[in-house]
Design a protein around this motif. Structure first.
Motif: not given
Length: 146
Positions: A46-60
């Motif tokens: 869960r923690d990794c997916n939340c961090a990945c989502f945050e990184h993804m949204l920032e990149a998009l």
């Protein structure tokens, strides 16, 4: 899905990584767990997916399509309960389909400044619900977008 509460227009359910083999490239390079191929416990996933989502949204938001979509599996599912564009489907499946949607949708804008309001973790550690908002400026007209 969440019921009985108001979500902003840009809230959606997203299925992220179900196992360590589908990790976001951003986390693969930063995290020995992913490089070693070890299985994560539910909370670590869960923690990794939340961090990945945050990184993804920032990149998009920066229109860095390669970095943003490296965070999605080939079969990613996005489900918008409140549509940002009335004519669009409530559900999109597949990284390539979603990438094209973002590319075309953001073309007239000077990137998007995303702000994550809240991430709702789910019982299934490979799923999350994110509430977020964004603002930008329409390039041709200079009109603010919120």
């Amino acid at each position: 899905m969440v019921t009985g509460c108001e979500l902003p227009a840009w809230a959606f359910l997203i299925r992220m990584h179900e196992d360590s083999g589908a990790a976001c490239a951003h986390h693969r390079s930063d995290n020995d767990i992913w490089r070693q191929g070890w299985k994560l416990d539910d909370q670590a996933l869960r923690d990794c997916n939340c961090a990945c989502f945050e990184h993804m949204l920032e990149a998009l938001g920066r229109k860095d399509w390669d970095a943003g979509f490296a965070c999605m599996t080939d079969d990613v599912l996005c489900d918008w309960p409140y549509l940002p564009i009335p004519e669009m489907s409530h559900e999109m499946r597949g990284r390539d389909t979603i990438r094209e949607f973002f590319r075309i949708g953001q073309e007239p804008f000077a990137g998007l400044n995303y702000r994550i309001e809240q991430i709702h973790e789910q019982l299934d550690p490979s799923m999350l619900i994110a509430e977020y908002s964004s603002d930008s400026q329409h390039i041709a007209s200079g009109i603010p977008y919120r």
